[in-house]
Design a protein around this motif. Sequence first.
Motif, PDB file in Angstrom:
ATOM      1  N   UNK A   1      32.718 -39.717 -30.290  1.00 14.42           N
ATOM      2  CA  UNK A   1      32.824 -38.354 -29.758  1.00 14.42           C
ATOM      3  C   UNK A   1      31.545 -37.555 -29.966  1.00 14.42           C
ATOM      4  N   UNK A   2      30.873 -37.796 -31.099  1.00  9.23           N
ATOM      5  CA  UNK A   2      29.639 -37.040 -31.353  1.00  9.23           C
ATOM      6  C   UNK A   2      28.506 -37.525 -30.455  1.00  9.23           C
TER       7      UNK A   2
ATOM      8  N   UNK B   1      29.255 -38.937 -27.383  1.00  7.53           N
ATOM      9  CA  UNK B   1      29.800 -38.967 -26.021  1.00  7.53           C
ATOM     10  C   UNK B   1      29.608 -40.345 -25.400  1.00  7.53           C
TER      11      UNK B   1
ATOM     12  N   UNK C   1      24.504 -37.629 -25.818  1.00 12.14           N
ATOM     13  CA  UNK C   1      24.207 -36.398 -26.561  1.00 12.14           C
ATOM     14  C   UNK C   1      22.775 -36.522 -27.039  1.00 12.14           C
TER      15      UNK C   1
ATOM     16  N   UNK D   1      20.887 -34.802 -29.281  1.00  8.03           N
ATOM     17  CA  UNK D   1      20.597 -34.711 -30.721  1.00  8.03           C
ATOM     18  C   UNK D   1      21.699 -35.349 -31.556  1.00  8.03           C
ATOM     19  N   UNK D   2      21.277 -35.826 -32.706  1.00 11.47           N
ATOM     20  CA  UNK D   2      22.249 -36.420 -33.622  1.00 11.47           C
ATOM     21  C   UNK D   2      22.758 -35.345 -34.574  1.00 11.47           C
ATOM     22  N   UNK D   3      24.069 -35.275 -34.683  1.00  8.92           N
ATOM     23  CA  UNK D   3      24.713 -34.311 -35.581  1.00  8.92           C
ATOM     24  C   UNK D   3      24.581 -34.794 -37.030  1.00  8.92           C
TER      25      UNK D   3
ATOM     26  N   UNK E   1      32.475 -33.919 -39.874  1.00  5.67           N
ATOM     27  CA  UNK E   1      33.153 -33.954 -38.582  1.00  5.67           C
ATOM     28  C   UNK E   1      34.577 -33.402 -38.683  1.00  5.67           C
TER      29      UNK E   1
ATOM     30  N   UNK F   1      23.144 -24.942 -40.986  1.00  9.82           N
ATOM     31  CA  UNK F   1      22.407 -26.094 -40.482  1.00  9.82           C
ATOM     32  C   UNK F   1      21.245 -26.433 -41.408  1.00  9.82           C
TER      33      UNK F   1
ATOM     34  N   UNK G   1      12.609 -27.783 -26.187  1.00 15.58           N
ATOM     35  CA  UNK G   1      12.360 -26.357 -26.072  1.00 15.58           C
ATOM     36  C   UNK G   1      12.703 -25.618 -27.345  1.00 15.58           C
TER      37      UNK G   1
ATOM     38  N   UNK H   1      14.549 -30.905 -35.333  1.00 14.05           N
ATOM     39  CA  UNK H   1      15.166 -31.358 -34.082  1.00 14.05           C
ATOM     40  C   UNK H   1      14.471 -32.608 -33.554  1.00 14.05           C
TER      41      UNK H   1
ATOM     42  N   UNK I   1      16.011 -35.649 -34.941  1.00 14.15           N
ATOM     43  CA  UNK I   1      17.408 -35.731 -34.508  1.00 14.15           C
ATOM     44  C   UNK I   1      17.533 -36.360 -33.119  1.00 14.15           C
TER      45      UNK I   1
END
Lengths: 708, 381
Positions: free
Chosen positions: A81-82, A84, A152, A154-156, A222, A235, A480, A486, A489
Amino acid sequence: MTIEKFRYDNKIVAMFAWATVIWAIVGMLVGLLAAFQLPFPALNFDAHTTFGRIRPLHTNAIIFAFVGNGMFMGIYYSLQRLLKARMYSDVLSYIHFWGWQLIIVGAAITLPLGITASKEYAELEWPLDIAIAIVWVIFGINMFGTLVRRRERHLYVAIWFYIATVVTVAVLHIVNSLAIPVTLFKSYSLYAGVQDALVQWWYGHNAVAFFLTTPYLGLMYYFLPKAANRPVYSYRLSIIHFWSLIFLYIWAGPHHLLYTALPDWAQSLGVVFSIMLLAPSWGGMINGLLTLRGAWDRVRDNPELKFYVVAVTAYGMATFEGPMLSLKSVNAISHFTDWTIAHVHIGALGWNGFLTFGILYWLIPKLFNTSLYSKKLAGIHFWLGTLGIVFYAIPLYWAGITQHFMWKEFTEDGVLRYPNFLETVVQVVPMYKLRALGGSLYLLGSLVMVYNLIKTARAGKMVANEDAEAPALEKNYVAHDDHWHRWIERRPAQMLIGSLIVILIGGMVEIIPTFMVKSNVPTIASVKPYTPLELQGRDIYVREGCYTCHSQMVRPFRYETERYGEYSKPGEFVYDHPFQWGSKRTGPDLHREGGKYPNSWHYNHMLDPQTMSPGSIMPSYAFMIDDDLDTTTTAAKIRAMQKLGVPYPEGYDAQANKDLMKQANSIASNLEKDGIKVMGNKEIVALIAYLQRLGVDIKAEKTTASVN
Amino acid sequence: MFISLSAWAGDTQATETTKVAAAQPPDWLMNANTYLIAFVVIILLATILALYRSSLKLLKKITSFCFIMFVSGSAFAAEEAAPAEATKVTAIQPPDWLLHTNTYLIAFIVFILVVTIVVLFKTNMKLIRMIAPHAFDDEKQTAEAGAVSGVKNRETFMRKVYLRLVDSVPVAKEQDILLDHDYDGIQELDNNLPPWWKWGFYITIIAAVIYMLAYHVTGTGKLQAEEYADELAVAAKQKEERMKNSAENITEENVTVLVDAAEIAKGKDIYEKNCSACHMADGGGMVGPNLTDSYWLHGGGVKNIFKTITYGVPAKGMISWQAQLSPKQIQEVTSFIMTLHGTKPAAPKEPQGDEWKDEPAAGATATDSAAVATTAEAVKK
């Protein structure tokens, strides 16, 4: 931007979930047996169920079967899910699942049979070690394949923790398990004595770090915000505490070896890195608990949130206690006592157990597209579990402190107040009973959960493949955002390499000098290799898991040297593959056991410990008197030892058994003088030979020194 | 944990409060869960009390344990020796109570108690808020209003310090720091690192550097070998003191047989605890030799037996007891063993060693041999 349709694999998650539930109950039942064996030694039914074999079965079942499956359950659900994306390969997923379960079954068969490497939480023998490595790598490939196919950008933070887990566990497992096989079921650790101890506790401590902590922190990141429906508190805190945690954790292993024969500098590193570890550990707790800001009212209605709150709190307590126990003065008290057992169970029962339960209560209804069968039963489980933890931990803290003070107390005449170790055991037996009660409550609660979950699953229907959709990643992405973190990530490979470098530093700084610099283990000329009979006896000692209750490490304290004899020196262990220092003294230390009692004492004591020590809680080892010693392995064992650098003369393997029988017969005839008739070829004779050798070599050094 | 307990309590609370809405007493008083929690607390206290009773004699040591937490193992031992020296050198004497370890111990315990009470009080307030959300309505509203409008309402000094240490954006304003991250619906805030946490981290790092310097560069800290040597030195000094103080210091040269029944009984007790495993309770022998016959491997008579017990005969499996028993205790157990002579054990081991005759040995005093003779005679009868 095209929207892609795909399906999450829920079936593999459900499989891991049920495996978690089953192994939880099995692991707890085995633990309960061990807990009851202490106050009631009659429960050591036969050779296969003695405490020395049951205790490793319990620890392995809880760590690798219960928490392991729980980790995979959570990762397989959240990772998809993280990112996708469906898991990279269903085939790999199922090989991973069934491979892992087979390894667990293998452990459940081999450990009671006495097939063990005797390194704590790494007891499994080399064929299973290889299987673990393979399955683990398959898991890693499956994870990275999914990372590559993610939708996705970026990695959570949860995934950072998963990546660090995969890479570090692989390193730890492989390095610690390196061994020379003798037979299919027996190997000798590549390392000896001090070095083996350092590698083992580097591994052991980081099994706690990277098997029980980092993946579970990932799961917390999660499942907790999901259940609370709140944004993660900070964060920035995630970034700082993640990197500092994995960097610092790896150094802390030597705090398991304070006041031992480990070089002072390594001990000190263990101390200071443990102290520094406090804040990074608490960073996880804070980020978890503060995420619940504004959602505390929901804690009332959500069974899973209740479990999470206690889990995170228990994590905070255990990670505060850990650095405190790493202070040398506190460690002098806690080490070898039940305090350590209480400490780890705050972590296991509170943190890992409760977090897993919380996830199960949330996940099973989701997987079966229904709602939880009974919140009330979940509430009852919560209470039974919490009370179980309290009843488990408090008696053991009490027992630990009691043991310490009884061990160290001197009378006014300057002699030990409790010279007989047994007195200190009998004193804490009531605590062991209370602890078993606590464990029973906790298990009862878990059984309530099993019922609740089965009812829930029955009420719904499993959604094996869950439909999902997400836009594909754009090919030409222009960053951006300005936060420096980031960058990494977006790059799983760099994340992997970054964590690998970070975790390698500490291990290398501690391990390499201990192997290379000779002054760390000063040679003692009078320390000689074991005779073949003693070597066989030692392997019986290893097989029976004697180290689970007896240490072989006299610490440099007056109350220990008065009780046991001279404190242990690093040079005494150079032929010990593997080391047997132990971590718990339910019985006395055995490093200076050699020559303390006559052979006949040992014979009678192993036959029935209660006759020689009334009130003893040690199991009987009468079977060693009946069982023949397997001497077919002697030659192979000698050759393996030679490969490891033990200086047996060239070609000694051929005549080893002749020497073995000679020594065995002399012990047998010595026993006969005391009216004990036993054949020289019985296991008991080999064990006695080993016990009589323990810690005596250094005395010869003294004699020569004084003669000169 | 307390927080979650109360959260559980909230489970059934919702339905119950609606029922008792009309009742006058405060919500929490009427709530069954309050009593449940009280009950659990009582159970816990009872458990603790039971544990306390079961090892009452250890309590004293446990209190000192809190103290040792902060002092290294041997420093604690050195503590005992230090005041004696201090009294000699210092001309200006600080008051006694300042020098006394107990003072600090008590202060420490009081401190811990105060902290505990404060924590319990805070937890309790939180508990009440959860069970009866409206108990502090006024206070809550003002606080919330203050947070939203930024009006500094009832800002005490402590609260300012608290806010400084936490440095957290209030829930109501968190939209301002919500990042554009979205992972399966999970969002992230950009709160600052909590300053108390950050500074705590720095402090541990500084402590680590100081620790390494002290133990491995400047050598201020004592490593384990040195600590051990200190510990032995303290023990040796204590032993010396004891020797000086005890007028008759018992050795194998001057030991005599005790005839007092109470002392023999003490010897019997020591024997049963330590010796019976090998020599059997009735002295008949098993692993160790028979102690009831006239044959002795290492010589009979009080002096030889005392010597054998004290130093042991490791080659034959007899361990040395001087670390575990005081000379007085060894004298007692020796005397008891001598009463066993001539008794009839259940399963006597065959005689070992040489026959020992109770003749007045050279060097023994008259009373000594007389005592032996009496014992031997008494046994014969």
